[in-house]
Design an enzyme around this catalytic site. Structure first.
Site, PDB file in Angstrom:
ATOM      1  N   GLU A   1     -12.013   1.906   4.139  1.00  0.00           N
ATOM      2  CA  GLU A   1     -11.045   2.350   5.143  1.00  0.00           C
ATOM      3  C   GLU A   1     -11.176   3.864   5.350  1.00  0.00           C
ATOM      4  O   GLU A   1     -10.318   4.649   4.956  1.00  0.00           O
ATOM      5  CB  GLU A   1      -9.623   1.977   4.742  1.00  0.00           C
ATOM      6  CG  GLU A   1      -8.670   2.049   5.929  1.00  0.00           C
ATOM      7  CD  GLU A   1      -7.243   1.711   5.574  1.00  0.00           C
ATOM      8  OE1 GLU A   1      -6.633   0.941   6.325  1.00  0.00           O
ATOM      9  OE2 GLU A   1      -6.740   2.216   4.556  1.00  0.00           O
TER      10      GLU A   1
ATOM     11  N   GLU B   1       0.822  -1.206   0.000  1.00  0.00           N
ATOM     12  CA  GLU B   1       0.000   0.000   0.000  1.00  0.00           C
ATOM     13  C   GLU B   1       0.858   1.259   0.000  1.00  0.00           C
ATOM     14  O   GLU B   1       1.489   1.591   1.005  1.00  0.00           O
ATOM     15  CB  GLU B   1      -0.926   0.025   1.221  1.00  0.00           C
ATOM     16  CG  GLU B   1      -1.852   1.222   1.212  1.00  0.00           C
ATOM     17  CD  GLU B   1      -2.811   1.252   2.378  1.00  0.00           C
ATOM     18  OE1 GLU B   1      -3.758   2.061   2.324  1.00  0.00           O
ATOM     19  OE2 GLU B   1      -2.624   0.492   3.344  1.00  0.00           O
TER      20      GLU B   1
END
Length: 309
Positions: free
Chosen positions: A283, A184
């Site tokens: 998220e 990420e």
């Protein structure tokens, strides 16, 4: 709530009370009030706590009732083994997918993989080994890895080589189990080594493993590089997972500047043409507090998922 849906919901509740039983999974699947999302959106624990209560299993049931078909839990590795297994079993029962959890100490400012230090790599590899067991318990396939901070006394090419070497060793642990670490790139601080999707694409190509792919977090990539759909197209072959958050604010879609309806439609059509599916981790926080905020969040996903195909 739409009045006709309220009436249907009330009728189902009345029928359940009359038989002295709760709705079964099959009955819930046939519930006409359940949203039929086109994509696998994955809420996290706490997102619907005001509506479902604090118990994680009750929260899972609530998510399923709303039509969500996946769960994301960054902190899964820190949960008791019994709870990991219980969550996995409930996901199975509800027909939901498990999204990412974060590999504990998989790389951070204290043990950056860019440094190439043996002690840091050993911490990372131990995290990968433990992640295999966690994934088995909760039926996960994907786990988030962040390589950590820049090692500023080393040239960028040397740092990149160090990261690739460490990730190859991690992939050797995960690949035999069919597991995937998703890298990420983040926008939280400029000290982070991994910042853009093209940089992450290059690293995945270097690792050259089915166990090492990209987690494309639209919120972070909007902040770091913009030009979202072209970047998705360029990195497409290495993307395995998406995350959501509007910008500014990192709240649900429709609360900021990102046109999620267009992004969802683009990825849906591109994936369908290749017989692919992605989990989209939610998220982000809730823009508004309480039950009303949770219902507003659900409505935002209904609206953003309402693209035509």
């Amino acid at each position: 709530m739409i009045r006709r849906n309220f009436i249907k919901s009330a009728a189902l509740a009345t029928a359940s009370a009359a038989t002295g039983a709760t709705l079964s999974g099959a009955a819930m699947a046939a519930n006409p009030t359940k949203n039929k999302f086109k994509l696998h959106y994955a809420p996290h624990f706490g997102m619907f706590e005001n509506s479902a209560g604090k118990d994680p299993i009750d929260q899972l049931k609530f998510m399923a009732d709303q039509g969500f078909t996946a769960l994301e839990d960054n902190g899964m590795m820190g949960r008791p083994v019994e709870l990991q297994e219980k969550i996995g079993n409930e996901l199975n029962r509800l027909g939901m997918k498990m999204g990412v959890f974060v590999v504990d100490k998989g790389g951070n400012s204290q043990n950056s993989l860019a440094a190439g230090k043996k002690e840091y790599i050993d911490i990372f590899l131990n995290g990968c080994r433990r992640a295999v067991e966690v994934a088995k318990r909760c039926n996960a396939k994907y786990m988030t890895v962040v390589p950590g901070d820049f090692e500023r006394n080393l040239p960028i090419g040397i740092q990149t080589g160090n990261v690739i070497d460490a990730l190859r060793r991690g992939a050797e642990i995960l690949e035999p189990h069919g597991l995937v670490m998703v890298l990420e790139p983040l926008s939280d601080t400029p000290n982070l080594f991994l910042r853009t999707s093209d940089q992450t694409y290059e690293i995945c190509r270097g690792v050259n493993s089915s166990a090492c792919k990209i987690l494309f977090d639209v919120y972070h990539m909007q902040k770091n590089e913009g030009h979202i759909i072209p970047h998705i197209n360029w990195a497409w072959n290495e993307i395995a997972y998406f995350q959501i958050g509007d910008n500014p604010g990192r709240k649900e879609p429709t609360t900021g500047e990102i046109n999620y309806k267009n992004i969802f439609k683009h990825v849906y059509q591109k994936a369908k043409a290749e017989n692919k599916e992605f989990i989209w981790g939610m998220e982000h926080g809730n823009a508004r507090p309480g039950k009303e905020g949770e219902q507003a969040l659900i409505q935002a996903y209904i609206e953003s998922d309402s693209f035509t195909v």
